[in-house]
Design an enzyme around this catalytic site. Structure first.
Site, mmCIF file in Angstrom:
data_model
loop_
_atom_site.group_PDB
_atom_site.id
_atom_site.type_symbol
_atom_site.label_atom_id
_atom_site.label_comp_id
_atom_site.label_asym_id
_atom_site.label_seq_id
_atom_site.Cartn_x
_atom_site.Cartn_y
_atom_site.Cartn_z
ATOM 1 N N PRO A 2 0.817 -1.220 0.000
ATOM 2 C CA PRO A 2 0.000 0.000 0.000
ATOM 3 C C PRO A 2 0.847 1.265 0.000
ATOM 4 O O PRO A 2 1.882 1.335 0.662
ATOM 5 C CB PRO A 2 -0.814 -0.117 1.287
ATOM 6 C CG PRO A 2 -0.186 -1.211 2.072
ATOM 7 C CD PRO A 2 0.538 -2.090 1.125
ATOM 8 N N GLU A 3 0.403 2.245 -0.771
ATOM 9 C CA GLU A 3 1.135 3.512 -0.897
ATOM 10 C C GLU A 3 0.260 4.626 -0.318
ATOM 11 O O GLU A 3 -0.747 4.351 0.335
ATOM 12 C CB GLU A 3 1.497 3.734 -2.369
ATOM 13 C CG GLU A 3 2.301 2.552 -2.939
ATOM 14 C CD GLU A 3 2.636 2.678 -4.422
ATOM 15 O OE1 GLU A 3 2.756 3.803 -4.930
ATOM 16 O OE2 GLU A 3 2.763 1.622 -5.077
#
Ligand SMILES: [Zn+2]
Length: 269
Positions: A2-3
């Site tokens: 996840p960013e």
């Protein structure tokens, strides 16, 4: 992994669901996911109310009533689910927080972690992180300043958390596509126009992904219809061999310093 958009999406949804709620019980199934002895974690976290939830780069920061913080980094494979014993995913949970009426499950925390820290320790952890790209203080001037005399390849700097916080493998490719520059280009070879396009694309792509709910595959809770909405809207990421929406050519995949890298040779220069 996840960013920024995925973590910011989580932050917003979690704020609505568990802010001002009290953690009534904790279950730790994997002591390596935390940084202190389980007994200490229990002592300092059980019974605490979550006062606020912040995000910095790819981290979430749960602020507890007693002044301590819980720093979450999901890393590769980590995810969360807010639900009950009835609707929980059939996966191994490393940490579980009970909120009386619901439970927050931390799943896939193998490389990821949930650390109990003081304010000073959090500041120490964050001191090398680059600027927040969606913060209004991140301007074209700031961007040009941090580029300085950079010479390396675009993608490799974009994923560097010390350069800009929150961008990873997916959005570095998406940003380069949107700016119509190749991720393999070098910073010192970019024109003024291309640099400005990159700056605009950083803000545009991250905001668009956030509005669409990011790319996490599992919803955060049963009725969550937002999370994961970006999966069907990627420009190039994980779309090897598929048609580019802008020019019709095939999207290619290469390896760049052992990272997957996707782009279109037809419309990126
Ligand atoms: Zn194209």
């Amino acid at each position: 992994m996840p960013e920024l958009p995925e973590m910011e999406n989580y932050r917003r949804l979690l704020c609505k669901q568990i802010k001002d709620k009290t953690i009534t019980d904790i279950k730790i199934n994997r002591d390596k996911s935390i940084n202190v002895p389980i007994s200490e974690f229990h002592e300092k976290v059980t019974g605490q109310t979550i006062v606020s939830i912040d995000r910095r780069g790819k981290h979430l920061l749960f602020h507890l009533q007693n002044g301590f913080y819980l720093l979450l980094h999901l890393m590769l494979g980590g995810t969360m689910y807010l639900g009950s014993q009835q609707d929980q995913p059939r996966r191994t949970k490393q940490v579980i927080f009970d909120f009386h009426n619901s439970e927050l499950f931390f799943i896939g925390l193998r490389l990821g972690y949930l650390h109990l820290l003081t304010k000073e320790q959090v500041e120490e952890d964050f001191k090398e992180l680059g600027p927040e790209p969606l913060d209004p203080s991140f301007t074209l001037e700031t961007f040009k300043e941090i580029i300085g005399k950079k010479k390396g390849k675009l993608k490799l700097a974009l994923v560097d958390q010390k350069f800009i916080a929150g961008i990873g493998n997916c959005y570095s490719d998406e940003i380069c596509y949107h700016a119509q520059v190749l991720p393999t280009r070098k910073w010192n070879e970019l024109s003024e126009e291309e640099l400005e396009a990159l700056f605009t694309s950083i803000k545009f792509v991250l905001n668009r992904a956030l509005e669409l709910g990011g790319y996490m595959e599992m919803p955060l809770y049963k009725l969550d219809q937002l999370t994961g909405g970006y999966n069907d809207h990627c420009f190039v990421y994980d779309r090897e061999g598929e048609v580019c929406n802008r020019c019709g050519q095939s999207i290619v995949k290469i390896e760049l310093s052992s990272r997957k890298c996707f782009y279109c040779l037809g419309c990126q220069r």
